[in-house]
Scaffold this active site. Structure first.
Site, PDB file in Angstrom:
ATOM      1  N   ASN A 173       0.883  -1.228   0.121  1.00  0.00           N
ATOM      2  CA  ASN A 173       0.159  -0.102   0.018  1.00  0.00           C
ATOM      3  C   ASN A 173       0.672   1.271   0.077  1.00  0.00           C
ATOM      4  O   ASN A 173       0.508   2.411   0.415  1.00  0.00           O
ATOM      5  CB  ASN A 173      -1.020   0.015   1.297  1.00  0.00           C
ATOM      6  CG  ASN A 173      -1.913  -1.209   1.133  1.00  0.00           C
ATOM      7  OD1 ASN A 173      -2.385  -1.672   0.197  1.00  0.00           O
ATOM      8  ND2 ASN A 173      -2.128  -1.891   2.063  1.00  0.00           N
ATOM      9  N   ARG A 174       1.980   1.204  -0.434  1.00  0.00           N
ATOM     10  CA  ARG A 174       2.724   2.438  -0.570  1.00  0.00           C
ATOM     11  C   ARG A 174       3.214   2.694   0.563  1.00  0.00           C
ATOM     12  O   ARG A 174       4.106   3.938   0.729  1.00  0.00           O
ATOM     13  CB  ARG A 174       2.193   3.413  -1.563  1.00  0.00           C
ATOM     14  CG  ARG A 174       1.577   3.070  -2.749  1.00  0.00           C
ATOM     15  CD  ARG A 174       2.469   3.441  -4.012  1.00  0.00           C
ATOM     16  NE  ARG A 174       1.818   2.706  -5.073  1.00  0.00           N
ATOM     17  CZ  ARG A 174       2.593   2.267  -6.154  1.00  0.00           C
ATOM     18  NH1 ARG A 174       3.717   2.599  -6.104  1.00  0.00           N
ATOM     19  NH2 ARG A 174       1.673   1.853  -7.047  1.00  0.00           N
ATOM     20  N   LEU A 175       3.191   1.905   1.691  1.00  0.00           N
ATOM     21  CA  LEU A 175       3.489   2.543   3.004  1.00  0.00           C
ATOM     22  C   LEU A 175       5.053   2.044   3.367  1.00  0.00           C
ATOM     23  O   LEU A 175       5.280   1.249   4.148  1.00  0.00           O
ATOM     24  CB  LEU A 175       2.644   1.858   4.002  1.00  0.00           C
ATOM     25  CG  LEU A 175       1.261   2.816   3.924  1.00  0.00           C
ATOM     26  CD1 LEU A 175       0.318   2.091   4.979  1.00  0.00           C
ATOM     27  CD2 LEU A 175       1.458   4.180   4.197  1.00  0.00           C
ATOM     28  N   HIS A 176       5.947   2.477   2.339  1.00  0.00           N
ATOM     29  CA  HIS A 176       7.297   1.751   2.667  1.00  0.00           C
ATOM     30  C   HIS A 176       7.913   2.382   3.679  1.00  0.00           C
ATOM     31  O   HIS A 176       7.755   3.120   4.430  1.00  0.00           O
ATOM     32  CB  HIS A 176       8.142   2.263   1.068  1.00  0.00           C
ATOM     33  CG  HIS A 176       7.072   2.024  -0.027  1.00  0.00           C
ATOM     34  ND1 HIS A 176       6.723   1.003  -0.399  1.00  0.00           N
ATOM     35  CD2 HIS A 176       6.764   3.130  -1.343  1.00  0.00           C
ATOM     36  CE1 HIS A 176       5.936   0.913  -1.578  1.00  0.00           C
ATOM     37  NE2 HIS A 176       6.287   2.204  -1.977  1.00  0.00           N
TER      38      HIS A 176
END
Ligand SMILES: Cc1cc2nc3c(=O)[nH]c(=O)nc-3n(C[C@H](O)[C@H](O)[C@H](O)COP(=O)(O)O)c2cc1C
Length: 195
Positions: A173-176
């Site tokens: 979810n792009r929560l890198h």
């Protein structure tokens, strides 16, 4: 700071990631090198990482190329390495040093003869009239036929000595995850950055 058990020294961590990448990808050493003119106009291209030690990351090139010219006038650079298969990116910013003639020679001697001749023949980054001009230049350097091809005075290595390093790890979810290391005396200060 991190649930990834990262090394305190980012160069050590990059070395470990590079070892992981070697198992999964054919060309793990490809890295984007950004340089800039003294007034800040940037340029970027891919080069190969040929050395990684406690001081920095080394690549080899023509010192009269566009990148060589920019480094001479503004000895700073940024690097970005991305390993898709690992979901990892490394970003580096720092100063650039020329590597010694001894170190450049040692690497030069490991290069295939064809690559050595190409380095002599190609005035990297200069305009050519046509392909025939390049072919003629290659024919000219056949003068080395039968003997070892010497290191050209205009060719050698550069070491990017990091002042800051960012390690990026893909998460859903792009929560890198992003961790930035900045030099702090003899060691490194670290902080987590928002993705
Ligand atoms: C995968 C890949 C690896 C490359 N490795 C190098 C390299 O190690 N050294 C180099 O001088 N050019 C390398 N090149 C070519 C550069 O990207 C670039 O075209 C060349 O160095 C001229 O750049 P400049 O005009 O900005 O100086 C590589 C290109 C690719 C696509």
């Amino acid at each position: 700071m991190t649930d990834h058990d990262l090394a305190g020294d980012p160069l050590e961590q990059i070395r470990a990631w590079l070892d992981d990448a070697r198992k999964l990808t054919d060309q793990p050493q490809a890295m984007t090198l950004a340089t800039a003119t003294p007034d800040g106009s940037p340029s970027a291209r891919v080069v190969l990482l040929h050395g990684l030690d406690d001081h920095g990351l080394t690549f080899f090139t023509n010192r009269d190329s566009r990148k060589g010219d920019e480094i001479r006038r503004n000895p700073r650079a940024a690097l970005a390495i991305h390993w898709w298969e690992l979901g990892r990116q490394v970003r580096i910013e720092g100063v650039v040093e020329e590597v010694s003639v001894e170190e450049s020679t040692a690497y030069w001697q490991t290069r295939p003869r064809g690559s050595q001749l190409a380095a002599w023949a190609s005035p990297q980054s200069q305009p050519l009239t046509d392909r025939a001009e390049l072919d003629a230049r290659v024919a000219e350097v056949e003068r080395f036929a039968g003997s070892a091809v010497p290191l050209p005075s205009f060719w050698g290595g550069y070491r990017v000595v990091p002042e800051s390093v960012e390690l990026w790890i893909h998460r859903d979810n792009r929560l890198h995850d992003r961790f930035r290391y900045a030099r702090d005396g003899a060691g490194w200060r670290t902080e987590r950055l928002a993705p």
